[in-house]
Design a protein around this motif. Structure first.
Motif, PDB file in Angstrom:
ATOM      1  N   LEU A 128       0.877  -1.170   0.163  1.00  0.00           N
ATOM      2  CA  LEU A 128       0.029  -0.003   0.037  1.00  0.00           C
ATOM      3  C   LEU A 128       0.808   1.230  -0.011  1.00  0.00           C
ATOM      4  O   LEU A 128       1.780   1.378   0.922  1.00  0.00           O
ATOM      5  N   LYS A 129       0.750   2.242  -0.769  1.00  0.00           N
ATOM      6  CA  LYS A 129       1.148   3.617  -0.768  1.00  0.00           C
ATOM      7  C   LYS A 129       0.325   4.422  -0.119  1.00  0.00           C
ATOM      8  O   LYS A 129       0.821   5.236   0.882  1.00  0.00           O
ATOM      9  N   ARG A 130      -0.726   4.641  -0.549  1.00  0.00           N
ATOM     10  CA  ARG A 130      -1.695   5.323   0.098  1.00  0.00           C
ATOM     11  C   ARG A 130      -3.056   5.142  -0.346  1.00  0.00           C
ATOM     12  O   ARG A 130      -3.305   4.717  -1.308  1.00  0.00           O
ATOM     13  N   ASN A 131      -4.180   5.843   0.605  1.00  0.00           N
ATOM     14  CA  ASN A 131      -5.517   5.704   0.085  1.00  0.00           C
ATOM     15  C   ASN A 131      -5.873   6.836  -0.793  1.00  0.00           C
ATOM     16  O   ASN A 131      -5.103   7.996  -0.744  1.00  0.00           O
ATOM     17  N   LEU A 132      -6.792   6.623  -1.578  1.00  0.00           N
ATOM     18  CA  LEU A 132      -7.308   7.689  -2.615  1.00  0.00           C
ATOM     19  C   LEU A 132      -8.398   8.568  -1.839  1.00  0.00           C
ATOM     20  O   LEU A 132      -9.118   7.897  -0.802  1.00  0.00           O
ATOM     21  N   LYS A 133      -8.329   9.745  -2.112  1.00  0.00           N
ATOM     22  CA  LYS A 133      -9.480  10.630  -1.733  1.00  0.00           C
ATOM     23  C   LYS A 133     -10.615  10.437  -2.318  1.00  0.00           C
ATOM     24  O   LYS A 133     -10.523  10.047  -3.387  1.00  0.00           O
ATOM     25  N   ALA A 134     -11.740  10.794  -1.827  1.00  0.00           N
ATOM     26  CA  ALA A 134     -12.991  10.402  -2.649  1.00  0.00           C
ATOM     27  C   ALA A 134     -13.093  11.261  -3.880  1.00  0.00           C
ATOM     28  O   ALA A 134     -13.591  10.546  -5.147  1.00  0.00           O
ATOM     29  N   HIS A 135     -12.572  12.432  -3.970  1.00  0.00           N
ATOM     30  CA  HIS A 135     -12.537  13.087  -5.394  1.00  0.00           C
ATOM     31  C   HIS A 135     -11.748  12.341  -6.419  1.00  0.00           C
ATOM     32  O   HIS A 135     -11.862  12.230  -7.440  1.00  0.00           O
ATOM     33  N   GLU A 136     -10.669  11.525  -5.959  1.00  0.00           N
ATOM     34  CA  GLU A 136      -9.652  10.864  -6.764  1.00  0.00           C
ATOM     35  C   GLU A 136     -10.464   9.694  -7.200  1.00  0.00           C
ATOM     36  O   GLU A 136      -9.929   9.223  -8.385  1.00  0.00           O
ATOM     37  N   ILE A 137     -11.402   9.225  -6.344  1.00  0.00           N
ATOM     38  CA  ILE A 137     -12.111   8.053  -6.991  1.00  0.00           C
ATOM     39  C   ILE A 137     -13.003   8.297  -8.116  1.00  0.00           C
ATOM     40  O   ILE A 137     -13.121   7.755  -9.181  1.00  0.00           O
ATOM     41  N   VAL A 138     -13.809   9.395  -7.751  1.00  0.00           N
ATOM     42  CA  VAL A 138     -14.785  10.031  -8.531  1.00  0.00           C
ATOM     43  C   VAL A 138     -14.057  10.622  -9.920  1.00  0.00           C
ATOM     44  O   VAL A 138     -14.720  10.214 -11.008  1.00  0.00           O
ATOM     45  N   ASP A 139     -12.964  11.151  -9.896  1.00  0.00           N
ATOM     46  CA  ASP A 139     -12.357  11.851 -10.994  1.00  0.00           C
ATOM     47  C   ASP A 139     -12.081  10.694 -12.018  1.00  0.00           C
ATOM     48  O   ASP A 139     -11.787  11.149 -13.168  1.00  0.00           O
ATOM     49  N   GLN A 140     -11.609   9.554 -11.536  1.00  0.00           N
ATOM     50  CA  GLN A 140     -11.393   8.514 -12.591  1.00  0.00           C
ATOM     51  C   GLN A 140     -12.637   8.361 -13.510  1.00  0.00           C
ATOM     52  O   GLN A 140     -12.526   8.336 -14.711  1.00  0.00           O
ATOM     53  N   VAL A 141     -13.975   8.285 -12.860  1.00  0.00           N
ATOM     54  CA  VAL A 141     -15.050   8.234 -13.670  1.00  0.00           C
ATOM     55  C   VAL A 141     -15.257   9.413 -14.577  1.00  0.00           C
ATOM     56  O   VAL A 141     -15.726   9.273 -15.769  1.00  0.00           O
ATOM     57  N   ILE A 142     -15.302  10.579 -14.005  1.00  0.00           N
ATOM     58  CA  ILE A 142     -15.245  11.761 -14.837  1.00  0.00           C
ATOM     59  C   ILE A 142     -14.335  12.110 -15.910  1.00  0.00           C
ATOM     60  O   ILE A 142     -14.723  12.095 -17.069  1.00  0.00           O
ATOM     61  N   ALA A 143     -13.162  11.698 -15.649  1.00  0.00           N
ATOM     62  CA  ALA A 143     -12.123  11.658 -16.962  1.00  0.00           C
ATOM     63  C   ALA A 143     -12.265  10.690 -17.731  1.00  0.00           C
ATOM     64  O   ALA A 143     -12.275  11.040 -19.178  1.00  0.00           O
ATOM     65  N   VAL A 144     -12.583   9.415 -17.466  1.00  0.00           N
ATOM     66  CA  VAL A 144     -12.911   8.512 -18.671  1.00  0.00           C
ATOM     67  C   VAL A 144     -14.280   8.910 -19.447  1.00  0.00           C
ATOM     68  O   VAL A 144     -14.487   8.673 -20.633  1.00  0.00           O
ATOM     69  N   LYS A 145     -15.209   9.584 -18.573  1.00  0.00           N
ATOM     70  CA  LYS A 145     -16.557   9.802 -19.186  1.00  0.00           C
ATOM     71  C   LYS A 145     -16.146  11.038 -20.343  1.00  0.00           C
ATOM     72  O   LYS A 145     -16.655  11.072 -21.381  1.00  0.00           O
ATOM     73  N   ARG A 146     -15.235  12.005 -19.619  1.00  0.00           N
ATOM     74  CA  ARG A 146     -14.893  13.077 -20.505  1.00  0.00           C
ATOM     75  C   ARG A 146     -14.264  12.681 -21.740  1.00  0.00           C
ATOM     76  O   ARG A 146     -14.297  12.865 -22.967  1.00  0.00           O
ATOM     77  N   PHE A 147     -13.214  11.484 -21.617  1.00  0.00           N
ATOM     78  CA  PHE A 147     -12.481  10.936 -22.660  1.00  0.00           C
ATOM     79  C   PHE A 147     -13.448  10.539 -23.747  1.00  0.00           C
ATOM     80  O   PHE A 147     -13.269  10.590 -25.089  1.00  0.00           O
ATOM     81  N   ILE A 148     -14.538   9.752 -23.361  1.00  0.00           N
ATOM     82  CA  ILE A 148     -15.413   8.995 -24.134  1.00  0.00           C
ATOM     83  C   ILE A 148     -16.152  10.240 -25.015  1.00  0.00           C
ATOM     84  O   ILE A 148     -16.425  10.165 -26.245  1.00  0.00           O
ATOM     85  N   SER A 149     -16.457  11.107 -24.198  1.00  0.00           N
ATOM     86  CA  SER A 149     -17.311  12.011 -25.083  1.00  0.00           C
ATOM     87  C   SER A 149     -16.597  12.849 -25.988  1.00  0.00           C
ATOM     88  O   SER A 149     -17.342  13.767 -26.780  1.00  0.00           O
ATOM     89  N   GLN A 150     -15.156  13.134 -25.854  1.00  0.00           N
ATOM     90  CA  GLN A 150     -14.484  13.900 -26.578  1.00  0.00           C
ATOM     91  C   GLN A 150     -14.259  13.152 -28.185  1.00  0.00           C
ATOM     92  O   GLN A 150     -13.599  13.726 -28.811  1.00  0.00           O
ATOM     93  N   ILE A 151     -14.397  11.824 -28.246  1.00  0.00           N
ATOM     94  CA  ILE A 151     -13.981  11.182 -29.260  1.00  0.00           C
ATOM     95  C   ILE A 151     -15.501  10.681 -29.876  1.00  0.00           C
ATOM     96  O   ILE A 151     -16.130  10.310 -29.414  1.00  0.00           O
ATOM     97  N   SER A 152     -15.027  10.488 -31.293  1.00  0.00           N
ATOM     98  CA  SER A 152     -16.177  10.018 -32.034  1.00  0.00           C
ATOM     99  C   SER A 152     -16.227   8.384 -32.106  1.00  0.00           C
ATOM    100  O   SER A 152     -17.120   7.669 -32.304  1.00  0.00           O
ATOM    101  N   GLU A 153     -14.943   7.957 -31.985  1.00  0.00           N
ATOM    102  CA  GLU A 153     -14.547   6.453 -32.338  1.00  0.00           C
ATOM    103  C   GLU A 153     -13.272   5.953 -31.608  1.00  0.00           C
ATOM    104  O   GLU A 153     -12.317   6.758 -31.826  1.00  0.00           O
ATOM    105  N   ILE A 154     -13.470   5.007 -31.023  1.00  0.00           N
ATOM    106  CA  ILE A 154     -12.278   4.396 -30.187  1.00  0.00           C
ATOM    107  C   ILE A 154     -11.830   3.299 -31.157  1.00  0.00           C
ATOM    108  O   ILE A 154     -12.491   2.218 -31.345  1.00  0.00           O
TER     109      ILE A 154
END
Ligand code: SF4
Length: 362
Positions: A128-154
């Protein structure tokens, strides 16, 4: 010091906005920009006055992990490597549901590394290095959502239409790096943000534990209650102690008792994950003991043939016939059981393979 808006609950956001002289109803506009439109810039919030945007700029920020690397598996699974504010790295895995509906499950991390030390898991070997903060957990979801919404094809995946069909993540699973229940408070806060602000339903989120029994009882008490998954992997204390050290603290009897007492809504079940390790936990006797353990629990079993990783030579994959036989025995006893085809094994994104590779390379 600036306030990170991503770490605030709705009530806290309202108080923060009031401290800037704004009316409470503004909160819905902010939530819409951050969690629905996935923006990180106040300049984009064009329905807010210029003056308000400037005040936000001075007093707040919206956290956003740096996407260091994205790998795409031949089966369409994608692994995202994120860098956090302090330079630590974590991974999230986007898995196509393969139902032809353009929808995905996102597997997220709750810790940097993990202290549970499950022997069949690469993350466990990092410690274990450290716990994630709540926002670091949620940010993964938002960042991936953002990534998906910014591209038209993967590449290698279903084509994503930009208009109106950009919000493709339908399920969240806490099965990435870390033991969520060893970071209970932050995970619990993240669950609230995901359900109340991002808009996921309780039943679309699953928290998986290696068996931290007191936290199973605690999860039952909080609102919202996510789905519960247990990483079980053995049917005797002897084998479980060997492959999952947490079992010495919370042995099978206590773990199964906690599962029996978990208050399940009528249509929900507990998922039991069972990594099949060749010649260790894949015998007919294991299957029979598993049936005995789960009798009377509303459950479903995911059988996961072991995914080898670097330096994992003490374990081997079960043969296909053993895997099939194991499944048949459980089915015959009336259990709901599926063999979970490992997704993303070629990019080390499958169960137990996450290790934030970038950090190892550095
Ligand atoms: S399987 Fe989960 S709980 Fe066990 S070491 Fe890996 S990340 Fe930690």
């Amino acid at each position: 010091m600036k306030t990170n808006l991503n770490q605030l609950s709705k009530e806290e956001l309202i108080l923060f906005l009031q401290s800037l002289g704004q009316k409470p109803y503004r909160v819905n506009q902010i939530i819409n920009w951050i969690y629905k439109k996935n923006t990180t810039s106040f300049d984009d919030m064009t329905d807010l006055s210029k003056d308000f945007r400037e005040r936000l700029q001075t007093a707040a920020f919206i956290s956003n992990p740096v996407l260091l690397k994205r790998e795409v598996s031949k089966d369409g699974t994608q692994k995202f490597l994120f860098e956090l504010e302090d330079g630590e790295t974590i991974e999230s895995v986007l898995i196509p549901n393969n139902r032809g509906d353009d929808c995905f499950t996102l597997c997220i991390s709750s810790q940097v590394g993990c202290a549970s030390g499950c022997k069949f898991c690469m993350t466990g070997r990092l410690g274990l290095k450290r716990n994630l903060k709540a926002h670091e957990i949620v940010d993964q979801v938002i960042a991936v959502k953002r990534f998906i919404s910014q591209i038209s094809e993967i590449p290698g995946m279903l084509s994503l239409k930009p208009e109106g069909k950009t919000d493709k993540i339908t399920n969240i699973v806490f099965m990435g790096m870390g033991e969520p229940f060893n970071n209970f408070n932050e995970v619990s806060h993240a669950l609230s943000i995901l359900t109340e602000l991002v808009g996921f339903s309780k039943r679309s989120i699953t928290v998986s534990t290696s068996g931290i029994v007191p936290s199973i009882y605690k999860l039952a008490e909080i609102n919202p209650v996510a789905n519960l998954a247990i990483s079980l992997n053995a049917t005797t204390d002897e084998i479980r102690n060997r492959i999952m050290p947490i079992n010495k603290k919370y042995p099978l009897k206590k773990l199964i008792k906690a599962c029996r007492e978990f208050p399940l809504p009528p249509t929900r079940r507990i998922t039991f994950e069972y990594v099949l390790l060749g010649e260790i936990n894949d015998t007919r006797e294991d299957a029979q003991r598993l049936v005995n353990l789960l009798i009377g629990i509303k459950s479903k079993v995911n059988l996961i043939p072991f995914n080898p990783f670097f330096n994992s030579s003490e374990f081997k994959q079960p043969t296909e016939s053993k895997t099939q036989e194991f499944q048949n025995l459980l089915k015959k006893a009336g259990l709901t059981v599926i063999i979970r085809k490992s997704m993303g094994a070629d990019i080390s994104a499958a169960c137990g393979q996450l290790k934030a590779t970038y950090q190892v390379i550095k």
